[in-house]
Enzyme design. Structure first.
Site, PDB file in Angstrom:
ATOM      1  N   SER A 163       0.906  -1.140  -0.068  1.00 37.17           N
ATOM      2  CA  SER A 163       0.067  -0.001   0.052  1.00 37.17           C
ATOM      3  C   SER A 163       0.850   1.191  -0.152  1.00 37.17           C
ATOM      4  O   SER A 163       2.134   1.169  -0.361  1.00 37.17           O
ATOM      5  CB  SER A 163      -0.954  -0.013   1.258  1.00 37.17           C
ATOM      6  OG  SER A 163      -1.956   0.901   1.323  1.00 37.17           O
ATOM      7  N   TYR A 203      -2.611   8.503  -8.796  1.00 38.18           N
ATOM      8  CA  TYR A 203      -1.805   7.466  -7.999  1.00 38.18           C
ATOM      9  C   TYR A 203      -2.165   7.373  -6.673  1.00 38.18           C
ATOM     10  O   TYR A 203      -2.219   6.017  -6.115  1.00 38.18           O
ATOM     11  CB  TYR A 203      -0.091   8.040  -8.059  1.00 38.18           C
ATOM     12  CG  TYR A 203       0.533   6.924  -7.340  1.00 38.18           C
ATOM     13  CD1 TYR A 203       0.749   5.727  -7.845  1.00 38.18           C
ATOM     14  CD2 TYR A 203       1.029   7.358  -6.048  1.00 38.18           C
ATOM     15  CE1 TYR A 203       1.716   4.775  -6.901  1.00 38.18           C
ATOM     16  CE2 TYR A 203       1.845   6.514  -5.330  1.00 38.18           C
ATOM     17  CZ  TYR A 203       1.962   5.175  -5.771  1.00 38.18           C
ATOM     18  OH  TYR A 203       2.964   4.067  -5.101  1.00 38.18           O
ATOM     19  N   LYS A 207      -3.977   3.955  -5.137  1.00 37.77           N
ATOM     20  CA  LYS A 207      -3.535   3.058  -3.828  1.00 37.77           C
ATOM     21  C   LYS A 207      -4.595   2.954  -2.655  1.00 37.77           C
ATOM     22  O   LYS A 207      -4.602   2.218  -1.579  1.00 37.77           O
ATOM     23  CB  LYS A 207      -2.136   3.696  -3.046  1.00 37.77           C
ATOM     24  CG  LYS A 207      -1.196   3.745  -4.106  1.00 37.77           C
ATOM     25  CD  LYS A 207      -0.490   2.388  -4.861  1.00 37.77           C
ATOM     26  CE  LYS A 207       0.024   1.455  -3.706  1.00 37.77           C
ATOM     27  NZ  LYS A 207       0.520   0.214  -4.556  1.00 37.77           N
TER      28      LYS A 207
HETATM   29  N1  LIG Z   1       8.888   3.554  -3.670  1.00 37.79           N
HETATM   30  C1  LIG Z   1       7.997   3.999  -2.716  1.00 37.79           C
HETATM   31  O1  LIG Z   1       8.381   5.047  -2.292  1.00 37.79           O
HETATM   32  C2  LIG Z   1       6.815   3.390  -2.572  1.00 37.79           C
HETATM   33  C3  LIG Z   1       6.048   3.988  -1.571  1.00 37.79           C
HETATM   34  C4  LIG Z   1       4.744   3.475  -1.157  1.00 37.79           C
HETATM   35  C5  LIG Z   1       4.116   2.247  -1.898  1.00 37.79           C
HETATM   36  N2  LIG Z   1       5.131   1.936  -2.896  1.00 37.79           N
HETATM   37  C6  LIG Z   1       4.559   0.680  -3.786  1.00 37.79           C
HETATM   38  O2  LIG Z   1       5.612  -0.381  -3.708  1.00 37.79           O
HETATM   39  C7  LIG Z   1       5.508  -1.174  -4.847  1.00 37.79           C
HETATM   40  C8  LIG Z   1       6.780  -1.610  -5.568  1.00 37.79           C
HETATM   41  O3  LIG Z   1       7.156  -0.195  -6.020  1.00 37.79           O
HETATM   42  P1  LIG Z   1       8.822   0.161  -5.898  1.00 37.79           P
HETATM   43  O4  LIG Z   1       8.819   1.441  -5.228  1.00 37.79           O
HETATM   44  O5  LIG Z   1       9.428  -1.099  -5.656  1.00 37.79           O
HETATM   45  O6  LIG Z   1       8.828   0.477  -7.551  1.00 37.79           O
HETATM   46  P2  LIG Z   1       9.684  -0.305  -8.616  1.00 37.79           P
HETATM   47  O7  LIG Z   1      11.075  -0.332  -8.435  1.00 37.79           O
HETATM   48  O8  LIG Z   1       9.247   0.650  -9.846  1.00 37.79           O
HETATM   49  O9  LIG Z   1       9.016  -1.657  -8.647  1.00 37.79           O
HETATM   50  C9  LIG Z   1       7.742  -1.809  -9.324  1.00 37.79           C
HETATM   51  C10 LIG Z   1       7.660  -3.373  -9.646  1.00 37.79           C
HETATM   52  O10 LIG Z   1       6.188  -3.602 -10.271  1.00 37.79           O
HETATM   53  C11 LIG Z   1       6.383  -4.115 -11.546  1.00 37.79           C
HETATM   54  N3  LIG Z   1       5.449  -3.770 -12.597  1.00 37.79           N
HETATM   55  C12 LIG Z   1       5.024  -2.713 -12.847  1.00 37.79           C
HETATM   56  N4  LIG Z   1       4.113  -2.826 -13.744  1.00 37.79           N
HETATM   57  C13 LIG Z   1       3.832  -4.101 -13.816  1.00 37.79           C
HETATM   58  C14 LIG Z   1       2.983  -4.904 -14.712  1.00 37.79           C
HETATM   59  N5  LIG Z   1       2.208  -4.373 -15.823  1.00 37.79           N
HETATM   60  N6  LIG Z   1       3.079  -6.163 -14.404  1.00 37.79           N
HETATM   61  C15 LIG Z   1       4.022  -6.665 -13.661  1.00 37.79           C
HETATM   62  N7  LIG Z   1       4.613  -6.187 -12.922  1.00 37.79           N
HETATM   63  C16 LIG Z   1       4.607  -4.693 -13.120  1.00 37.79           C
HETATM   64  C17 LIG Z   1       7.652  -3.463 -11.974  1.00 37.79           C
HETATM   65  O11 LIG Z   1       8.191  -4.120 -13.039  1.00 37.79           O
HETATM   66  P3  LIG Z   1       9.190  -3.530 -14.177  1.00 37.79           P
HETATM   67  O12 LIG Z   1      10.514  -3.600 -13.845  1.00 37.79           O
HETATM   68  O13 LIG Z   1       8.988  -4.618 -15.432  1.00 37.79           O
HETATM   69  O14 LIG Z   1       8.545  -2.132 -14.568  1.00 37.79           O
HETATM   70  C18 LIG Z   1       8.645  -3.695 -10.705  1.00 37.79           C
HETATM   71  O15 LIG Z   1       9.196  -4.882 -10.566  1.00 37.79           O
HETATM   72  C19 LIG Z   1       4.300  -0.329  -5.823  1.00 37.79           C
HETATM   73  O16 LIG Z   1       3.175  -1.086  -5.529  1.00 37.79           O
HETATM   74  C20 LIG Z   1       4.408   0.931  -5.150  1.00 37.79           C
HETATM   75  O17 LIG Z   1       3.086   1.466  -5.480  1.00 37.79           O
HETATM   76  C21 LIG Z   1       6.429   2.534  -3.380  1.00 37.79           C
END
Ligand SMILES: NC(=O)c1ccc[n+]([C@@H]2O[C@H](COP(=O)([O-])OP(=O)(O)OC[C@H]3O[C@@H](n4cnc5c(N)ncnc54)[C@H](OP(=O)(O)O)[C@@H]3O)[C@@H](O)[C@H]2O)c1
Length: 331
Positions: A163, A203, A207
């Protein structure tokens, strides 16, 4: 302020314990938070970790990197195809889980994106398709497998959705759309307003919607009725590829440098949430503790909003797989 204090004052605990014998699925695990969560589980001896990724090449790169850094066994990590922008890919993935895995102890539904530009997948803005509808579709399709695991192995499997505190940043203007029109109103705004502010707000909504869905699902499979736990975890603000489309300039770089966690530290919150018991069923965790989500969810009209969003989601899910939602959540 609450968010900033959390970033500075809360240090998520380094995951410990043994995951021997456990089978773990992590979506979006080729990079970022998902990959770091997979690395923790590999280090802690998980028997089987499914890296569910849209690019098999990127998935194999992640697998080799995790194997290299953890010395886990050569058969621990498996790379499976999953494109959350395609409902048929989600259904095929779930069918493969049903047929090839004897158990699922933990499912981390983590894949997500934050694109700066409008795009459509499966008839909805891709933000909602990936972050919400496909995530809920996969969650619903995995529930029976987790329940079967509980019955067969006398364990309490956990499904955790990644989340975000960002869900608290939106007033969710489309909550007052006419009956059955919330997603239509969101899609309309996504198609017509490409401003930075609108993309950020959408976005945040992408979420918020899964929190409403998890709360609805938890009511249908209550903690006492179903021997599984479904919760959500906010990892905090982390340096990852998530905002790769947004060029925030030096100011943003400075802010991230001061405030953001590494993805390794953020991933600890996911491992923590997936280790929680029935007390966390249907709950939102932030800073490794159960927190109240946005007043949009808990305040006046929140319950009615939950029911309206769930009804619209079920309509979309039933169009993808007729009878699937009712059957999965009935038993
Ligand atoms: N970073 C933050 O500050 C933060 C804070 C709160 C929540 N989140 C949540 O954490 C989760 C992971 O994000 P992250 O920060 O680790 O970002 P990230 O490094 O961009 O990782 C996102 C992952 O989701 C995959 N993805 C995107 N679209 C997809 C699709 N159509 N089918 C399958 N996989 C897909 C990406 O694959 P590809 O490499 O192929 O694009 C990547 O492996 C997300 O749900 C995000 O909303 C992140």
């Amino acid at each position: 302020m609450h968010f900033l204090l959390g970033q500075f004052l809360v240090r998520p605990p380094y995951p410990t314990g043994s995951y021997a014998g456990k089978t773990i699925i992590i979506t979006g695990s080729n990079q970022g938070l998902g990959k770091e969560a997979a690395r923790h589980y590999a280090r802690l001896g998980a028997s089987r970790i499914i890296l569910a990724v849209r690019s098999l090449d990127k998935g194999h790169d992640a697998k080799h990197d995790i194997e290299h850094t953890t010395q886990c066994g050569p058969n621990t990590l498996q790379v499976w195809q999953l494109d959350m922008a395609s409902y048929s890919s989600v259904c095929q993935f779930a069918a493969r889980v049903r047929s090839e895995l004897d158990r699922v102890d933990i499912a981390l539904l983590n894949a997500g994106l934050a694109p700066a530009r409008h795009a459509v997948a499966e008839g909805n803005e891709v933000l909602f398709t990936v972050n919400c509808i496909s995530t809920v579709l996969l969650a619903v399709q995995l529930v029976p497998k987790l329940q079967a695991t509980a019955a067969r192995f006398s364990v309490r499997p956990v499904m955790c959705l990644t989340s975000s505190v960002a869900h608290t940043f939106t007033p969710f203007a489309e909550k007052s759309a006419p009956e059955g029109q919330i997603f239509a109103a969101l899609n309309k705004r996504a198609a017509t307003d490409g401003s930075y502010g609108a993309r950020e707000d959408l976005y945040s909504i992408s979420k918020l919607l899964p929190i409403l869905a998890v709360r609805a699902m938890a009511e249908k499979c209550s903690a006492s009725k179903a021997p599984i736990t479904i919760n959500l975890a906010d990892p905090g603000l982390c340096w990852s590829g998530l905002a790769r489309d947004f060029s925030g300039g030096v100011g943003n770089w400075l802010f991230m440098t001061v405030v953001a966690r590494s993805t390794e530290v953020g991933s600890r919150t996911l491992v923590h949430a997936a280790a929680q018991g029935p007390e966390s069923h249907g709950c939102y965790l932030s800073g490794c503790q159960i927190e109240e989500p946005s007043p949009v969810i808990t305040g006046p009209g929140g319950k009615e909003l939950q029911e309206r969003v769930w009804k619209e989601l079920v309509t979309q899910l039933e169009a993808i797989q007729p009878g699937g939602t009712t059957n999965a959540l009935s038993g």
